[in-house]
Design a protein around this motif. Structure first.
Motif, short mmCIF file in Angstrom:
data_model
loop_
_atom_site.label_atom_id
_atom_site.label_comp_id
_atom_site.label_asym_id
_atom_site.label_seq_id
_atom_site.Cartn_x
_atom_site.Cartn_y
_atom_site.Cartn_z
N THR A 52 17.54 12.87 1.78
CA THR A 52 17.03 12.07 2.90
C THR A 52 17.55 10.65 2.79
O THR A 52 17.48 10.03 1.73
CB THR A 52 15.49 12.07 2.90
N ALA A 89 8.53 9.53 10.79
CA ALA A 89 8.19 10.85 11.31
C ALA A 89 7.91 10.83 12.80
O ALA A 89 7.93 11.88 13.46
CB ALA A 89 6.98 11.42 10.56
N ARG A 90 7.68 9.65 13.38
CA ARG A 90 7.43 9.51 14.82
C ARG A 90 8.69 9.15 15.59
O ARG A 90 8.67 9.11 16.81
CB ARG A 90 6.38 8.42 15.06
N TRP A 91 9.78 8.84 14.93
CA TRP A 91 10.99 8.43 15.62
C TRP A 91 11.61 9.60 16.38
O TRP A 91 11.56 10.75 15.91
CB TRP A 91 12.00 7.88 14.62
N ASP A 122 5.99 5.02 11.80
CA ASP A 122 6.49 5.80 10.68
C ASP A 122 7.72 6.59 11.13
O ASP A 122 7.78 7.04 12.28
CB ASP A 122 5.40 6.76 10.20
N ARG A 152 16.86 7.74 10.27
CA ARG A 152 16.57 8.61 9.13
C ARG A 152 17.36 9.90 9.30
O ARG A 152 17.25 10.58 10.32
CB ARG A 152 15.09 8.94 9.01
N ARG A 161 17.01 11.13 13.06
CA ARG A 161 16.04 10.42 13.90
C ARG A 161 16.49 8.97 14.05
O ARG A 161 17.07 8.39 13.13
CB ARG A 161 14.64 10.46 13.27
N GLU A 184 18.98 16.94 10.18
CA GLU A 184 18.16 16.26 11.19
C GLU A 184 18.50 14.79 11.20
O GLU A 184 18.82 14.20 10.16
CB GLU A 184 16.67 16.43 10.87
N ARG A 214 19.11 18.19 15.46
CA ARG A 214 18.31 19.12 14.67
C ARG A 214 19.05 20.43 14.50
O ARG A 214 19.99 20.75 15.24
CB ARG A 214 16.93 19.35 15.29
#
Length: 341
Positions: A286, A325-327, A323, A298, A314, A312, A332
């Motif tokens: 990551t 994780a919300r971007w 955060d 990310r 983002r 993935e 994908r």
């Protein structure tokens, strides 16, 4: 002189078939900003739009829509830990039930109402919270366009009578192989390998004149025959430069630069800069490249046996304190089932 027959020419042009490029779908991945809203559509044409309040701590609103005639639609309001919302949320000061979570047709109907409003409001245990809806209509219009919904009943912004059956199906996500966890390493083995790989590769990354260019090594199991050696150096705050090598588990190690395979899109980065962490259990690396408070990119890379493939990606260009994780996701993949041993 005979006058030109412009009317006849227009009639002839109107009867000509529409060229294929006129209805060609927009290229993806796609990322855009519209005032308070960030929207990303990934390589399968699944789209995400998100906005957060400027309050601290603040709530946020995210929208997901899959491509295709029956593409799922979902919206949800989210809050950080410790922030609790009270009662129904308000739209321009008027309470509206069902705003916190909605999916399917209920979500589409709600989006059509929200897109013409200015503010989403809520009472909380820490006072009033607000999300700007300015730019939301443009974000939803882009989603309709990317998914070829314009002038179809399922469009949120520009609806029409063309049947939804004519909307293109979603693009299948590329598939990556599953990874079997590699045998572990002892601390002594990892230290020995890291020191030797640094010595063997120092002419590729070292900058003797720079004080922040001293490397540290992180060694992780990669597969049954190799280890991953990550060298971290050139740090500026939390972000650093990295070099990654694939080395044999036994001396003389023979490190080679690990290849990173990035799809040919400019938005998908590829620079070895940021904060990298490797999970040996699933073979994923990551990369977080923060550009401010809650913004940046990310990337998640998956080891395929010889190289790192982008799994993935983002992106969040507007710094809204969210955060990662919300971007919005703009790339994908699907992962194949790991074969049993």
């Amino acid at each position: 002189m005979t006058p030109h027959n412009h009317t006849g020419l227009l009639l002839v042009l109107a009867c000509l078939p529409v060229p294929a490029w006129a209805n060609a779908p927009e290229p993806v991945p796609r990322y855009a900003e519209f005032k308070a809203w960030q929207v990303g559509c990934d390589n399968t044409r699944r789209c995400t739009a998100v906005s957060a309040s400027t309050d601290t701590p603040g709530m946020g609103l995210e929208i997901f829509r899959d491509a295709g005639p029956g593409g799922a639609t979902r919206l949800s309001v989210f809050t950080p830990a410790g922030l609790r919302l009270h009662g129904d949320l308000g739209v321009d000061g008027h309470a509206v039930p069902g705003v916190r979570q909605a999916q399917g047709q209920a979500a589409i109907d709600l989006l059509r109402r929200l897109r013409n409003a200015d503010t989403l409001d809520a009472s909380s245990n820490q006072g009033e919270r607000h999300i700007s809806l300015q730019g939301m209509s443009a974000a939803l219009l882009l989603i309709d366009s990317v998914q070829s919904r314009l002038d179809h009943p399922s469009a949120v912004v520009r609806t029409g009578s063309q049947p939804d059956s004519g909307i293109p199906a979603a693009i299948s996500a590329p598939s990556l192989p599953g990874v079997i966890p590699a045998p572990s390493l002892s601390a002594v083995e990892a230290q020995t390998m890291g020191e030797e790989v640094m010595r063997l590769t120092q002419d590729q990354w070292s900058e003797p004149g720079l004080s922040n260019w001293t490397a540290t090594a992180q060694v992780s199991p990669l597969d049954t025959a190799h280890v991953l050696v990550g060298l971290r150096y050139g740090c500026d705050g939390d972000n650093c430069m990295y070099s990654y090598y694939r080395a044999a588990r036994t001396a003389p190690y023979q490190p080679t630069v690990l290849a990173f395979i990035t799809p040919p899109y400019d938005d998908l980065g590829g620079e070895m800069y940021g904060q990298f962490t490797f999970d040996a259990g699933n073979g994923e690396l990551t990369q977080l490249a923060a550009h401010g408070a809650g913004c940046g990119t990310r990337a998640v890379w998956a080891y395929d046996g010889t190289a790192m493939q982008l799994k993935e990606f983002r992106s969040m260009r507007g710094c809204q304190g969210l955060d990662p994780a919300r971007w919005p996701v703009i790339w994908r993949t699907a992962t194949q089932a790991t074969p049993s041993k």
